[in-house]
Scaffold this motif. Structure first.
Motif, mmCIF file in Angstrom:
data_model
loop_
_atom_site.group_PDB
_atom_site.id
_atom_site.type_symbol
_atom_site.label_atom_id
_atom_site.label_comp_id
_atom_site.label_asym_id
_atom_site.label_seq_id
_atom_site.Cartn_x
_atom_site.Cartn_y
_atom_site.Cartn_z
ATOM 1 N N UNK A 1 9.786 15.063 -3.309
ATOM 2 C CA UNK A 1 10.856 15.769 -2.637
ATOM 3 C C UNK A 1 12.063 15.921 -3.549
ATOM 4 N N UNK A 2 13.078 16.691 -3.098
ATOM 5 C CA UNK A 2 14.255 16.936 -3.942
ATOM 6 C C UNK A 2 14.997 15.672 -4.340
ATOM 7 N N UNK A 3 14.849 14.598 -3.550
ATOM 8 C CA UNK A 3 15.523 13.352 -3.875
ATOM 9 C C UNK A 3 14.714 12.426 -4.743
ATOM 10 N N UNK A 4 13.497 12.805 -5.110
ATOM 11 C CA UNK A 4 12.660 12.002 -5.976
ATOM 12 C C UNK A 4 11.626 11.154 -5.271
ATOM 13 N N UNK A 5 11.587 11.191 -3.933
ATOM 14 C CA UNK A 5 10.599 10.396 -3.204
ATOM 15 C C UNK A 5 9.257 11.129 -3.167
ATOM 16 N N UNK A 6 8.179 10.378 -3.382
ATOM 17 C CA UNK A 6 6.849 10.978 -3.434
ATOM 18 C C UNK A 6 6.375 11.377 -2.035
ATOM 19 N N UNK A 7 5.983 12.627 -1.915
ATOM 20 C CA UNK A 7 5.393 13.143 -0.681
ATOM 21 C C UNK A 7 3.874 13.175 -0.763
ATOM 22 N N UNK A 8 3.350 13.428 -1.948
ATOM 23 C CA UNK A 8 1.900 13.498 -2.155
ATOM 24 C C UNK A 8 1.557 12.747 -3.443
ATOM 25 N N UNK A 9 0.524 11.937 -3.373
ATOM 26 C CA UNK A 9 -0.057 11.313 -4.559
ATOM 27 C C UNK A 9 -1.566 11.487 -4.414
ATOM 28 N N UNK A 10 -2.084 12.542 -5.025
ATOM 29 C CA UNK A 10 -3.472 12.950 -4.810
ATOM 30 C C UNK A 10 -4.262 12.754 -6.093
ATOM 31 N N UNK B 1 9.677 17.450 -24.333
ATOM 32 C CA UNK B 1 10.065 18.338 -23.229
ATOM 33 C C UNK B 1 8.875 19.185 -22.815
ATOM 34 N N UNK B 2 8.628 19.251 -21.503
ATOM 35 C CA UNK B 2 7.432 19.949 -21.035
ATOM 36 C C UNK B 2 7.779 20.828 -19.831
ATOM 37 N N UNK B 3 7.241 20.517 -18.664
ATOM 38 C CA UNK B 3 7.441 21.369 -17.502
ATOM 39 C C UNK B 3 8.897 21.501 -17.101
ATOM 40 N N UNK B 4 9.235 22.627 -16.469
ATOM 41 C CA UNK B 4 10.599 22.884 -16.007
ATOM 42 C C UNK B 4 10.538 23.537 -14.631
ATOM 43 N N UNK B 5 11.461 23.154 -13.741
ATOM 44 C CA UNK B 5 11.479 23.690 -12.381
ATOM 45 C C UNK B 5 12.910 23.705 -11.878
ATOM 46 N N UNK B 6 13.214 24.713 -11.052
ATOM 47 C CA UNK B 6 14.530 24.836 -10.432
ATOM 48 C C UNK B 6 14.480 24.333 -8.994
ATOM 49 N N UNK B 7 15.608 23.772 -8.525
ATOM 50 C CA UNK B 7 15.737 23.446 -7.112
ATOM 51 C C UNK B 7 15.700 24.723 -6.288
ATOM 52 N N UNK B 8 15.376 24.591 -5.000
ATOM 53 C CA UNK B 8 15.318 25.776 -4.127
ATOM 54 C C UNK B 8 16.627 26.552 -4.141
ATOM 55 N N UNK C 1 8.625 23.580 1.257
ATOM 56 C CA UNK C 1 9.632 22.594 1.661
ATOM 57 C C UNK C 1 10.323 21.951 0.469
ATOM 58 N N UNK C 2 10.418 22.670 -0.632
ATOM 59 C CA UNK C 2 11.107 22.153 -1.797
ATOM 60 C C UNK C 2 10.344 21.120 -2.596
ATOM 61 N N UNK C 3 9.073 20.895 -2.267
ATOM 62 C CA UNK C 3 8.266 19.929 -3.010
ATOM 63 C C UNK C 3 8.136 20.350 -4.467
ATOM 64 N N UNK C 4 8.370 19.411 -5.369
ATOM 65 C CA UNK C 4 8.136 19.638 -6.793
ATOM 66 C C UNK C 4 6.788 19.026 -7.141
ATOM 67 N N UNK C 5 5.858 19.857 -7.577
ATOM 68 C CA UNK C 5 4.531 19.396 -7.970
ATOM 69 C C UNK C 5 4.529 19.030 -9.446
ATOM 70 N N UNK C 6 3.899 17.897 -9.742
ATOM 71 C CA UNK C 6 3.805 17.381 -11.104
ATOM 72 C C UNK C 6 2.338 17.233 -11.476
ATOM 73 N N UNK C 7 1.912 17.915 -12.506
ATOM 74 C CA UNK C 7 0.561 17.714 -13.042
ATOM 75 C C UNK C 7 0.593 16.495 -13.960
ATOM 76 N N UNK C 8 -0.290 15.541 -13.711
ATOM 77 C CA UNK C 8 -0.382 14.355 -14.561
ATOM 78 C C UNK C 8 -1.568 14.520 -15.502
ATOM 79 N N UNK C 9 -1.264 14.694 -16.765
ATOM 80 C CA UNK C 9 -2.315 14.999 -17.739
ATOM 81 C C UNK C 9 -3.237 13.823 -18.013
ATOM 82 N N UNK C 10 -2.790 12.636 -17.710
ATOM 83 C CA UNK C 10 -3.618 11.450 -17.917
ATOM 84 C C UNK C 10 -2.833 10.210 -17.579
#
Length: 341
Positions: free
Chosen positions: A293-302, A189-196, A243-252
């Motif tokens: 996005x809130x539905x799980x679709x990727x908005x950014x892959x940077x 278990x790691x990061x945690x975030x609430x919906x808007x 806009x409700x985007x959930x950011x995910x840090x990818x450690x590797x």
């Protein structure tokens, strides 16, 4: 071959993460990053200091508190205080030095900066170890994670290799009290975030390459499902952006040998961990974050290869920027967010 995202999380293609501007901190391992009401970045480093620094302009690092442990996940409260998941001391609440009216600080674990208060250090009588990430609701409810009941933060790789799946999502009611276990058996278990609208809370299961969601209200209240799965790397800290985007840090990225090992019998996994335990950890020098996005679709892959900044464990969107932290590096980095500059 890089694992594909799940069907619900596909994206049109990766984007290039803009050039990274380093901000040295004079400390190692700013694992998570958040921003306070004045637009200053707050982070914690390996020696227990909680630091504050502006994301733009001249570098001026302030120490606002010392936890006496190892701070990881952070959350700024509306009143300016800071929730801190300390891997050694539990869930803490810090009042920054500038807000205490005194340079000496007070309370358990305080150093030369602000005061430090322990909110939770046990769960059902068991010491809380490897407290990892935290988010707070509008009513003061606190949601936080404990990554493992077997391994401490310095042996996080052991948790990934042995796959004990003893992580938990916990809830602390407004005003304090006894933490409640909302989800158990989580795979690191790691990061945690609430919906808007706070209708759900999501937790990163680093070892399972997914975000697990628990519905808090509405017709699905109490139900658990998967927000996004089959991620291309290890999800670390989570944060909510525009806009409700959930950011995910990818450690590797996902290493094939580890994927194979985690399917092996328990004895094989334990033997492998004993073999690699003394060796140094050398993550690839790549930087990558996802925004979904809130539905799980990727908005950014940077992503940016050979960026010189490894093991991104924290990401936060602020004022057209992305601010990144790392468990290993000696500072944070800042870049412009494509399309938002």
């Amino acid at each position: 071959m890089t694992p594909r995202l799940s069907v619900t999380a596909r994206t049109a293609g990766p984007g290039v993460l803009p050039p990274l501007r380093p901000i040295p901190l004079g400390g190692t391992g700013p694992e998570d990053v958040v921003v306070d009401r004045e637009g200053r970045v707050i982070t914690g480093v390996a020696d227990g200091r909680i630091l504050r620094v502006p994301p733009r302009g001249p570098v001026h690092v302030e120490e606002i508190a010392r936890t006496g442990g190892r701070p990881l996940g952070l959350e700024v409260l509306p009143d300016g205080r800071v929730l801190v998941c300390d891997a050694e001391r539990g869930l803490l609440r810090v009042t920054p030095e500038a807000d205490t009216g005194s340079g000496s600080g007070s309370g358990s674990g305080s150093g030369s900066g602000g005061s430090v208060e322990v909110l939770a250090d046990r769960v059902a009588g068991e010491p809380l170890r490897f407290c990892s990430s935290v988010a707070a609701g509008a009513d003061g409810t606190v949601y936080f994670t404990a990554s493992s009941r077997r391994f401490g933060h310095q042996e996080w790789l052991g948790e990934l290799m042995e796959r004990t799946a003893t992580g938990r999502l916990l809830r602390l009611p407004p005003g304090g009290g006894e933490p409640e276990v909302l989800l158990d058996g989580l795979d690191f278990a790691n990061g945690v975030v609430l919906a808007e609208d706070e209708s759900w809370v999501a937790v990163a299961e680093t070892g399972a390459y997914r975000l697990t969601r628990l519905w808090l209200s509405g017709p699905r209240a109490g139900q658990r499902d998967t927000l996004v799965e089959n991620l291309p790397g290890f999800p670390g800290s989570l944060s909510r952006g525009m806009d409700g985007t959930v950011w995910i840090a990818l450690a590797g990225p996902r290493p094939r040998p580890l994927d194979w090992l985690r399917r092996a019998p328990g004895g094989v996994r334990r033997a492998a961990w004993r073999a690699v335990r003394p060796l140094p950890i050398l993550p690839r020098p790549a930087t990558r974050v996802l925004g979904i996005g809130p539905g799980g679709r990727v908005r950014h892959d940077l992503r940016r290869r050979r960026a010189g900044y490894r093991m991104v464990t924290g990401v936060y969107e602020h004022d057209g920027m992305l601010i990144l932290g790392s468990l290993l590096e000696k500072g944070i980095v800042v870049c412009e967010l494509p399309g938002r500059a």
